[in-house]
Design a protein around this motif. Structure first.
Motif, PDB file in Angstrom:
ATOM      1  N   ARG A 220      39.415  41.877  61.081  1.00 38.21           N
ATOM      2  CA  ARG A 220      40.592  41.782  60.638  1.00 38.21           C
ATOM      3  C   ARG A 220      40.876  42.382  59.259  1.00 38.21           C
ATOM      4  O   ARG A 220      41.945  43.034  59.316  1.00 38.21           O
ATOM      5  CB  ARG A 220      40.854  40.019  60.307  1.00 38.21           C
ATOM      6  N   ASN A 221      39.976  42.400  58.568  1.00 36.92           N
ATOM      7  CA  ASN A 221      40.192  43.237  57.480  1.00 36.92           C
ATOM      8  C   ASN A 221      39.250  44.427  57.551  1.00 36.92           C
ATOM      9  O   ASN A 221      38.138  44.447  57.200  1.00 36.92           O
ATOM     10  CB  ASN A 221      39.797  42.642  56.054  1.00 36.92           C
ATOM     11  N   SER A 222      39.856  45.629  57.921  1.00 39.57           N
ATOM     12  CA  SER A 222      39.128  46.846  58.060  1.00 39.57           C
ATOM     13  C   SER A 222      39.047  47.454  56.838  1.00 39.57           C
ATOM     14  O   SER A 222      40.017  47.323  55.818  1.00 39.57           O
ATOM     15  CB  SER A 222      39.615  47.792  59.299  1.00 39.57           C
ATOM     16  N   GLY A 223      38.064  48.200  56.230  1.00 41.15           N
ATOM     17  CA  GLY A 223      37.896  49.067  54.988  1.00 41.15           C
ATOM     18  C   GLY A 223      36.688  49.211  54.453  1.00 41.15           C
ATOM     19  O   GLY A 223      35.445  48.703  55.234  1.00 41.15           O
ATOM     20  N   LEU A 224      36.626  49.321  53.080  1.00 36.64           N
ATOM     21  CA  LEU A 224      35.247  49.706  52.539  1.00 36.64           C
ATOM     22  C   LEU A 224      35.062  48.335  51.918  1.00 36.64           C
ATOM     23  O   LEU A 224      35.879  47.763  51.303  1.00 36.64           O
ATOM     24  CB  LEU A 224      35.374  50.669  51.523  1.00 36.64           C
ATOM     25  N   VAL A 225      33.429  47.817  51.906  1.00 33.85           N
ATOM     26  CA  VAL A 225      33.253  46.729  51.054  1.00 33.85           C
ATOM     27  C   VAL A 225      32.022  47.088  50.319  1.00 33.85           C
ATOM     28  O   VAL A 225      30.940  48.101  50.975  1.00 33.85           O
ATOM     29  CB  VAL A 225      32.902  45.569  51.978  1.00 33.85           C
ATOM     30  N   GLU A 226      31.673  46.786  49.123  1.00 33.94           N
ATOM     31  CA  GLU A 226      30.562  47.157  48.167  1.00 33.94           C
ATOM     32  C   GLU A 226      29.766  45.555  48.353  1.00 33.94           C
ATOM     33  O   GLU A 226      30.546  44.873  47.641  1.00 33.94           O
ATOM     34  CB  GLU A 226      30.909  47.777  46.953  1.00 33.94           C
ATOM     35  N   VAL A 227      28.597  45.595  48.729  1.00 35.09           N
ATOM     36  CA  VAL A 227      27.866  44.218  48.573  1.00 35.09           C
ATOM     37  C   VAL A 227      26.462  44.211  47.971  1.00 35.09           C
ATOM     38  O   VAL A 227      25.802  45.591  48.022  1.00 35.09           O
ATOM     39  CB  VAL A 227      27.865  43.713  50.189  1.00 35.09           C
ATOM     40  N   ALA A 228      25.995  43.190  47.540  1.00 30.64           N
ATOM     41  CA  ALA A 228      24.607  43.433  46.934  1.00 30.64           C
ATOM     42  C   ALA A 228      23.668  43.326  48.535  1.00 30.64           C
ATOM     43  O   ALA A 228      23.983  42.961  49.466  1.00 30.64           O
ATOM     44  CB  ALA A 228      24.216  42.207  46.268  1.00 30.64           C
ATOM     45  N   MET A 229      22.567  44.206  48.355  1.00 25.80           N
ATOM     46  CA  MET A 229      21.785  44.224  49.274  1.00 25.80           C
ATOM     47  C   MET A 229      21.329  42.722  49.585  1.00 25.80           C
ATOM     48  O   MET A 229      20.871  42.042  48.622  1.00 25.80           O
ATOM     49  CB  MET A 229      20.575  45.222  49.209  1.00 25.80           C
ATOM     50  N   GLY A 230      20.875  42.264  50.782  1.00 22.38           N
ATOM     51  CA  GLY A 230      20.518  40.945  50.930  1.00 22.38           C
ATOM     52  C   GLY A 230      21.504  40.175  51.657  1.00 22.38           C
ATOM     53  O   GLY A 230      21.148  39.058  52.226  1.00 22.38           O
ATOM     54  N   ILE A 236      29.344  39.415  55.724  1.00 24.01           N
ATOM     55  CA  ILE A 236      30.175  40.655  55.735  1.00 24.01           C
ATOM     56  C   ILE A 236      31.431  40.626  56.850  1.00 24.01           C
ATOM     57  O   ILE A 236      32.368  40.844  56.543  1.00 24.01           O
ATOM     58  CB  ILE A 236      29.316  41.832  55.999  1.00 24.01           C
ATOM     59  N   VAL A 237      30.786  40.274  57.863  1.00 19.09           N
ATOM     60  CA  VAL A 237      32.048  40.125  59.254  1.00 19.09           C
ATOM     61  C   VAL A 237      32.840  39.122  58.856  1.00 19.09           C
ATOM     62  O   VAL A 237      34.016  39.299  58.827  1.00 19.09           O
ATOM     63  CB  VAL A 237      31.053  40.149  60.335  1.00 19.09           C
ATOM     64  N   GLU A 238      32.471  37.976  58.649  1.00 19.98           N
ATOM     65  CA  GLU A 238      33.410  36.603  58.629  1.00 19.98           C
ATOM     66  C   GLU A 238      33.983  36.400  57.312  1.00 19.98           C
ATOM     67  O   GLU A 238      35.324  36.049  57.255  1.00 19.98           O
ATOM     68  CB  GLU A 238      32.415  35.510  58.849  1.00 19.98           C
ATOM     69  N   LYS A 239      33.231  36.484  56.365  1.00 23.95           N
ATOM     70  CA  LYS A 239      33.883  36.026  54.930  1.00 23.95           C
ATOM     71  C   LYS A 239      34.651  37.384  54.332  1.00 23.95           C
ATOM     72  O   LYS A 239      35.750  37.218  53.647  1.00 23.95           O
ATOM     73  CB  LYS A 239      32.592  35.560  53.835  1.00 23.95           C
ATOM     74  N   LEU A 240      33.893  38.552  54.280  1.00 29.56           N
ATOM     75  CA  LEU A 240      34.677  39.660  53.801  1.00 29.56           C
ATOM     76  C   LEU A 240      35.515  40.350  54.972  1.00 29.56           C
ATOM     77  O   LEU A 240      36.822  40.656  54.299  1.00 29.56           O
ATOM     78  CB  LEU A 240      33.759  40.616  53.431  1.00 29.56           C
ATOM     79  N   GLY A 241      35.259  40.391  55.998  1.00 29.52           N
ATOM     80  CA  GLY A 241      35.982  41.002  56.928  1.00 29.52           C
ATOM     81  C   GLY A 241      37.099  40.359  57.779  1.00 29.52           C
ATOM     82  O   GLY A 241      38.028  40.514  58.464  1.00 29.52           O
ATOM     83  N   GLY A 242      36.846  38.851  57.424  1.00 30.11           N
ATOM     84  CA  GLY A 242      38.029  37.841  58.079  1.00 30.11           C
ATOM     85  C   GLY A 242      37.741  37.551  59.542  1.00 30.11           C
ATOM     86  O   GLY A 242      38.608  36.952  60.080  1.00 30.11           O
ATOM     87  N   GLY A 243      36.496  37.884  59.960  1.00 30.15           N
ATOM     88  CA  GLY A 243      36.263  37.768  61.374  1.00 30.15           C
ATOM     89  C   GLY A 243      37.007  38.602  62.396  1.00 30.15           C
ATOM     90  O   GLY A 243      37.936  39.432  61.913  1.00 30.15           O
ATOM     91  N   VAL A 244      36.621  38.594  63.734  1.00 27.78           N
ATOM     92  CA  VAL A 244      37.387  39.487  64.497  1.00 27.78           C
ATOM     93  C   VAL A 244      38.608  39.158  64.680  1.00 27.78           C
ATOM     94  O   VAL A 244      39.141  37.773  64.460  1.00 27.78           O
ATOM     95  CB  VAL A 244      36.603  39.368  66.042  1.00 27.78           C
ATOM     96  N   ARG A 245      39.429  39.962  65.255  1.00 31.26           N
ATOM     97  CA  ARG A 245      40.934  40.004  65.545  1.00 31.26           C
ATOM     98  C   ARG A 245      41.467  38.837  66.481  1.00 31.26           C
ATOM     99  O   ARG A 245      42.394  38.302  66.495  1.00 31.26           O
ATOM    100  CB  ARG A 245      41.495  41.262  65.736  1.00 31.26           C
ATOM    101  N   GLY A 246      40.525  38.985  67.601  1.00 32.82           N
ATOM    102  CA  GLY A 246      40.848  38.138  68.794  1.00 32.82           C
ATOM    103  C   GLY A 246      39.645  37.880  69.579  1.00 32.82           C
ATOM    104  O   GLY A 246      38.759  38.768  69.561  1.00 32.82           O
ATOM    105  N   GLY A 247      39.676  37.102  70.495  1.00 30.30           N
ATOM    106  CA  GLY A 247      38.220  36.759  71.231  1.00 30.30           C
ATOM    107  C   GLY A 247      37.398  36.341  70.238  1.00 30.30           C
ATOM    108  O   GLY A 247      37.343  35.592  69.432  1.00 30.30           O
ATOM    109  N   LYS A 248      35.971  36.372  70.925  1.00 29.55           N
ATOM    110  CA  LYS A 248      34.773  36.150  70.420  1.00 29.55           C
ATOM    111  C   LYS A 248      33.942  37.067  69.798  1.00 29.55           C
ATOM    112  O   LYS A 248      33.840  38.469  70.453  1.00 29.55           O
ATOM    113  CB  LYS A 248      33.743  35.093  71.202  1.00 29.55           C
ATOM    114  N   LEU A 249      33.332  36.762  68.656  1.00 29.57           N
ATOM    115  CA  LEU A 249      32.455  38.001  67.946  1.00 29.57           C
ATOM    116  C   LEU A 249      31.127  38.090  68.958  1.00 29.57           C
ATOM    117  O   LEU A 249      30.491  37.195  69.220  1.00 29.57           O
ATOM    118  CB  LEU A 249      31.985  37.515  66.493  1.00 29.57           C
TER     119      LEU A 249
END
Length: 472
Positions: A220-230, A236-249
């Motif tokens: 859902r949210n494509s782009g750049l993310v900067e995160v702490a290692m670990g 990253i995918v579900e909280k920052l990226g908002g999950g997949v646009r459709g269907g199942k991950l």
């Protein structure tokens, strides 16, 4: 940070600080930056070089591009500090030709740095001289490899060389050379300014600091993310990226074309150099491609192998021929011509390429194939044994059918069919002649009554008498 390093720290002190920070190379290898700097600083040569590796060739990756375009001064400052630490007076920023704005902004930053006395003779009155120039790459993916990149800067073909001696001892023009990724250099001023303890407070035990990732694919949210290692891949995918646009991950592919597929069931692993490698993938430069259940892993694997086959420099037989043969097998499988033993043959090729290839491109090219077979073997079996594509992607392994009960005979599908594979009279149910169908999908797109279905499996061929009988 530059003023602090030049006026309050010795070159050896800067090297020791970077070692204490445990900064690891952000270009994919994860080699300790301080160790590399220390090796070069100990060489007794008058001429040494420092290089920024901005040859970001991974599909879906644009982390280095964002830094080169948006904050080139952070890279320059890190490069000057690194040059001071190892005793280099000349540097290069290697930028791929496809990044014209990155080249333009980096050149502007270099001019500004010279104007303010950060580059050139006697920088900030410290007695240290250093200058840098831009080198534009020719677009070859393999030129991101260290020896290939240095060959290109020297004006030769950007091909890898056997590494009998580390480039930290004999690199550019056979002189000691430090080569680091864009993001690695940009971390250096932060460490000098904030200290090693601050940097060590972020990340995991063996992977310190933050990392920039590019999120692309079915997210859902494509782009750049900067995160702490670990942080976990799932976060990253579900909280920052908002999950997949459709269907199942379904999976996340990390590390570019030389990385691997990590299935949804394993996305709770921490994102660091070692954990991703243990999972059969790699961090790479930081690309992450998210896939849902509408993604065919077999076809995606074929895409990566095709990319690597075209980008192989062709010097060594294991990489050149291994990738070509693997591509032939995958082409066969996605077209419905897969054979028993194809999977085992690809696994054998993977072992050969890993053991015998000249450089990292060939050695790591097996990663996407190995991980795909390991985690999605059933999908390969469906293509080979059942001649069907479960994700409904591979054209030769899907079919389009018209439900006679739902079809009102409007003729929209018939009019849009480019090969006249649909027959039927107005206001009567239509049927698709499978032997003529080219799987373009036009019929599915134009049908407003939900009468057309896309199904897994090539299906049987309707002959003329069957078509006529169906219409009657």
């Amino acid at each position: 940070a530059l003023a602090k390093a030049l006026h309050t720290m010795s070159p050896a002190g800067v090297v020791e600080l970077i070692k204490q920070s445990k900064l690891r190379g952000r270009g994919g290898g994860g080699f300790p930056t301080g160790v590399k700097w220390e090796s070069t600083s100990q060489e007794k040569e008058d001429v040494k070089y420092v290089i920024v590796n901005g040859d970001e060739g991974d599909p879906g990756a644009f982390m280095d591009r964002s830094l080169l375009e948006g904050n080139p001064h952070s890279i320059l400052e890190g490069l000057i500090i690194g040059a001071y630490a190892v005793g280099a007076h000349k540097g290069f920023i290697y930028v791929r030709q496809e990044y014209p704005l990155a080249v333009e902004n980096s050149l502007k930053a270099i001019e500004q740095a010279r104007e303010y006395g950060f580059l050139g003779k006697n920088i900030l009155g410290s007695g240290f001289d250093f200058d840098v120039m831009i080198h534009r790459g020719a677009g070859a993916f393999v030129s991101g490899e260290s020896s290939a990149l240095m060959n290109a800067i020297e004006g030769r073909v950007g091909e890898p060389l056997p590494k009998y001696i580390h480039t930290s001892a004999r690199g550019l023009w056979d002189k000691p050379t430090v080569l680091n990724n864009v993001e690695t250099w940009a971390n250096v001023p932060l460490i000098v300014r904030q200290g090693a303890e601050w940097f060590n407070s972020i990340g995991t035990e063996k992977s310190k600091g933050t990392k920039v990732f590019s999120l692309t694919g079915k997210i859902r949210n494509s782009g750049l993310v900067e995160v702490a290692m670990g942080i976990t891949l799932r976060d990253i995918v579900e909280k920052l990226g908002g999950g997949v646009r459709g269907g199942k991950l379904k999976a996340v592919q990390t590390g570019g074309p030389s990385g691997g597929f990590i299935p949804e069931s394993q996305l709770d692993i921490p994102v660091d150099f070692d954990a991703l490698e243990e999972a059969g993938s790699m961090m790479g430069s930081g690309g992450m491609i998210v896939m849902d259940d509408h993604t065919c892993i077999v076809d995606t694997t074929r895409f990566y192998v095709n990319f690597l086959a075209h980008e192989s420099c062709g010097q060594c037989v294991p990489c050149r021929e291994g990738l070509r043969q693997m591509l032939k097998i995958l082409d066969r499988i996605v077209s419905g011509q897969g054979r028993e033993g194809d999977i085992e043959l690809m696994e054998e090729l993977c072992d050969l390429m890993t053991d015998a290839s000249l450089c990292a491109l060939g050695k790591s090219a097996a990663n996407p194939v190995r991980s795909a077979i390991k985690h999605f073997r059933a999908e390969f079996d469906a293509h080979i044994q059942q001649k069907r594509c479960p994700a409904l992607v591979c054209p030769e392994l899907v079919r389009y059918e018209i439900n006679g009960e739902a079809c009102v005979g409007c003729g929209a599908c018939k009019r849009e069919c480019p090969v006249e594979a649909i027959v039927g009279d107005t206001k009567h149910p239509h049927v698709i002649e499978q032997s003529l169908c080219i799987k373009c999908g036009n019929c599915l797109e134009v049908c407003k009554f939900g009468a057309v279905s896309k199904l897994a499996g090539a299906g049987s061929t309707l002959n003329a008498s069957m078509v006529e009988e169906h219409i009657v």
